[in-house]
Design a protein around this motif. Structure first.
Motif, PDB file in Angstrom:
ATOM      1  N   HIS A  93       0.836  -1.199   0.000  1.00  0.00           N
ATOM      2  CA  HIS A  93       0.000   0.000   0.000  1.00  0.00           C
ATOM      3  C   HIS A  93       0.873   1.253   0.000  1.00  0.00           C
ATOM      4  N   LYS A  94       0.385   2.320  -0.588  1.00  0.00           N
ATOM      5  CA  LYS A  94       1.160   3.569  -0.651  1.00  0.00           C
ATOM      6  C   LYS A  94       1.443   4.154   0.737  1.00  0.00           C
ATOM      7  N   ASP A  95       0.606   3.851   1.723  1.00  0.00           N
ATOM      8  CA  ASP A  95       0.786   4.370   3.087  1.00  0.00           C
ATOM      9  C   ASP A  95       1.420   3.346   4.027  1.00  0.00           C
ATOM     10  N   PHE A  96       2.175   2.427   3.481  1.00  0.00           N
ATOM     11  CA  PHE A  96       2.799   1.332   4.224  1.00  0.00           C
ATOM     12  C   PHE A  96       3.662   1.827   5.382  1.00  0.00           C
ATOM     13  N   LEU A  97       3.554   1.115   6.514  1.00  0.00           N
ATOM     14  CA  LEU A  97       4.429   1.312   7.680  1.00  0.00           C
ATOM     15  C   LEU A  97       5.006  -0.035   8.079  1.00  0.00           C
ATOM     16  N   HIS A  98       6.247  -0.011   8.531  1.00  0.00           N
ATOM     17  CA  HIS A  98       6.921  -1.240   8.957  1.00  0.00           C
ATOM     18  C   HIS A  98       7.482  -1.030  10.348  1.00  0.00           C
ATOM     19  N   HIS A  99       7.371  -2.066  11.182  1.00  0.00           N
ATOM     20  CA  HIS A  99       7.865  -1.980  12.561  1.00  0.00           C
ATOM     21  C   HIS A  99       9.071  -2.900  12.707  1.00  0.00           C
ATOM     22  N   ASN A 100      10.248  -2.321  12.725  1.00  0.00           N
ATOM     23  CA  ASN A 100      11.495  -3.061  12.834  1.00  0.00           C
ATOM     24  C   ASN A 100      12.485  -2.156  13.563  1.00  0.00           C
ATOM     25  N   GLN A 101      13.175  -2.712  14.536  1.00  0.00           N
ATOM     26  CA  GLN A 101      14.082  -1.889  15.336  1.00  0.00           C
ATOM     27  C   GLN A 101      15.322  -1.432  14.586  1.00  0.00           C
ATOM     28  N   TYR A 102      15.600  -2.034  13.431  1.00  0.00           N
ATOM     29  CA  TYR A 102      16.827  -1.713  12.703  1.00  0.00           C
ATOM     30  C   TYR A 102      16.615  -0.794  11.511  1.00  0.00           C
ATOM     31  N   VAL A 103      15.356  -0.592  11.102  1.00  0.00           N
ATOM     32  CA  VAL A 103      15.078   0.151   9.878  1.00  0.00           C
ATOM     33  C   VAL A 103      13.998   1.189  10.165  1.00  0.00           C
ATOM     34  N   LYS A 104      14.176   2.396   9.652  1.00  0.00           N
ATOM     35  CA  LYS A 104      13.154   3.432   9.766  1.00  0.00           C
ATOM     36  C   LYS A 104      11.830   2.877   9.241  1.00  0.00           C
ATOM     37  N   ASN A 105      10.716   3.310   9.794  1.00  0.00           N
ATOM     38  CA  ASN A 105       9.438   2.632   9.549  1.00  0.00           C
ATOM     39  C   ASN A 105       8.729   2.978   8.245  1.00  0.00           C
ATOM     40  N   ASP A 106       9.346   3.700   7.345  1.00  0.00           N
ATOM     41  CA  ASP A 106       8.676   4.041   6.095  1.00  0.00           C
ATOM     42  C   ASP A 106       8.967   3.011   4.993  1.00  0.00           C
ATOM     43  N   LYS A 107       8.174   3.071   3.958  1.00  0.00           N
ATOM     44  CA  LYS A 107       8.227   2.128   2.840  1.00  0.00           C
ATOM     45  C   LYS A 107       9.601   2.118   2.144  1.00  0.00           C
ATOM     46  N   LEU A 108      10.113   3.286   1.810  1.00  0.00           N
ATOM     47  CA  LEU A 108      11.368   3.374   1.060  1.00  0.00           C
ATOM     48  C   LEU A 108      12.562   2.868   1.869  1.00  0.00           C
ATOM     49  N   SER A 109      12.599   3.159   3.161  1.00  0.00           N
ATOM     50  CA  SER A 109      13.731   2.700   3.987  1.00  0.00           C
ATOM     51  C   SER A 109      13.804   1.184   4.047  1.00  0.00           C
ATOM     52  N   LEU A 110      12.658   0.533   4.221  1.00  0.00           N
ATOM     53  CA  LEU A 110      12.665  -0.930   4.252  1.00  0.00           C
ATOM     54  C   LEU A 110      12.997  -1.511   2.890  1.00  0.00           C
ATOM     55  N   LEU A 111      12.453  -0.945   1.840  1.00  0.00           N
ATOM     56  CA  LEU A 111      12.756  -1.411   0.486  1.00  0.00           C
ATOM     57  C   LEU A 111      14.259  -1.355   0.224  1.00  0.00           C
ATOM     58  N   ASN A 112      14.884  -0.224   0.548  1.00  0.00           N
ATOM     59  CA  ASN A 112      16.327  -0.079   0.341  1.00  0.00           C
ATOM     60  C   ASN A 112      17.122  -1.070   1.186  1.00  0.00           C
ATOM     61  N   ALA A 113      16.710  -1.279   2.427  1.00  0.00           N
ATOM     62  CA  ALA A 113      17.396  -2.242   3.295  1.00  0.00           C
ATOM     63  C   ALA A 113      17.298  -3.651   2.734  1.00  0.00           C
ATOM     64  N   MET A 114      16.121  -4.013   2.219  1.00  0.00           N
ATOM     65  CA  MET A 114      15.955  -5.344   1.624  1.00  0.00           C
ATOM     66  C   MET A 114      16.828  -5.504   0.386  1.00  0.00           C
ATOM     67  N   MET A 115      16.873  -4.488  -0.454  1.00  0.00           N
ATOM     68  CA  MET A 115      17.691  -4.583  -1.668  1.00  0.00           C
ATOM     69  C   MET A 115      19.172  -4.708  -1.317  1.00  0.00           C
ATOM     70  N   GLU A 116      19.618  -3.959  -0.325  1.00  0.00           N
ATOM     71  CA  GLU A 116      21.016  -4.058   0.111  1.00  0.00           C
ATOM     72  C   GLU A 116      21.315  -5.445   0.668  1.00  0.00           C
ATOM     73  N   ASP A 117      20.418  -5.968   1.500  1.00  0.00           N
ATOM     74  CA  ASP A 117      20.622  -7.295   2.082  1.00  0.00           C
ATOM     75  C   ASP A 117      20.652  -8.376   0.993  1.00  0.00           C
ATOM     76  N   ASN A 118      19.818  -8.231  -0.012  1.00  0.00           N
ATOM     77  CA  ASN A 118      19.803  -9.212  -1.101  1.00  0.00           C
ATOM     78  C   ASN A 118      21.108  -9.203  -1.899  1.00  0.00           C
ATOM     79  N   GLN A 119      21.774  -8.058  -1.970  1.00  0.00           N
ATOM     80  CA  GLN A 119      23.061  -7.998  -2.652  1.00  0.00           C
ATOM     81  C   GLN A 119      24.142  -8.742  -1.874  1.00  0.00           C
ATOM     82  N   VAL A 120      24.043  -8.707  -0.553  1.00  0.00           N
ATOM     83  CA  VAL A 120      25.023  -9.377   0.306  1.00  0.00           C
ATOM     84  C   VAL A 120      24.726 -10.869   0.431  1.00  0.00           C
ATOM     85  N   HIS A 121      23.445 -11.219   0.567  1.00  0.00           N
ATOM     86  CA  HIS A 121      23.032 -12.608   0.813  1.00  0.00           C
ATOM     87  C   HIS A 121      22.246 -13.136  -0.396  1.00  0.00           C
TER      88      HIS A 121
END
Length: 122
Positions: free
Chosen positions: A28-56
């Motif tokens: 959803h465009k108004d997505f929120l994520h609750h994670n202690q390591y990543v800011k709770n907005d959509k773009l921050s989690l997306l970027n973190a996932m893409m970075e993690d996928n490059q490593v793993h």
């Protein structure tokens, strides 16, 4: 697609190079994520996932159990990071308009494998 099916497709796409497509299709465009390591907005989690996928690059996910109630779906899974490292993870998704609007994840590394590492939760 049911909410359970969407959650599985989303999770399986997010551990690959299709994470951006997964977001376009299911988040959803108004997505929120609750994670202690990543800011709770959509773009921050997306970027973190893409970075993690490059490593793993060998990550795999196996969904063991799903529970659906009202507009929530919980997924209990094993995430294999590589041949030696795995996590037991719970992902909880809240849906609005058949899209994921809110998500939580809780995970813990599996330290020692038992003789039967995957528990039958049925």
């Amino acid at each position: 697609m049911t909410h359970k099916e969407i959650s599985v497709k989303f999770l399986t796409m997010c551990i690959t190079d299709q994470v951006e497509k997964a977001y376009d299709l299911f988040v959803h465009k108004d997505f929120l994520h609750h994670n202690q390591y990543v800011k709770n907005d959509k773009l921050s989690l997306l970027n973190a996932m893409m970075e993690d996928n490059q490593v793993h690059k060998k990550k795999k996910i196996t969904i063991l159990k799903q529970i659906e109630e009202n507009n929530y779906v919980s997924n209990y899974s094993i995430v294999n990071i590589d041949d030696k490292t795995k996590y037991m993870v719970v992902h909880i998704f809240r849906f609005e308009d058949d899209q994921i609007i809110e998500a939580w994840d809780i995970g813990e590394e599996v330290i020692k494998d038992s003789a039967n590492p995957i528990i039958d939760l049925n």
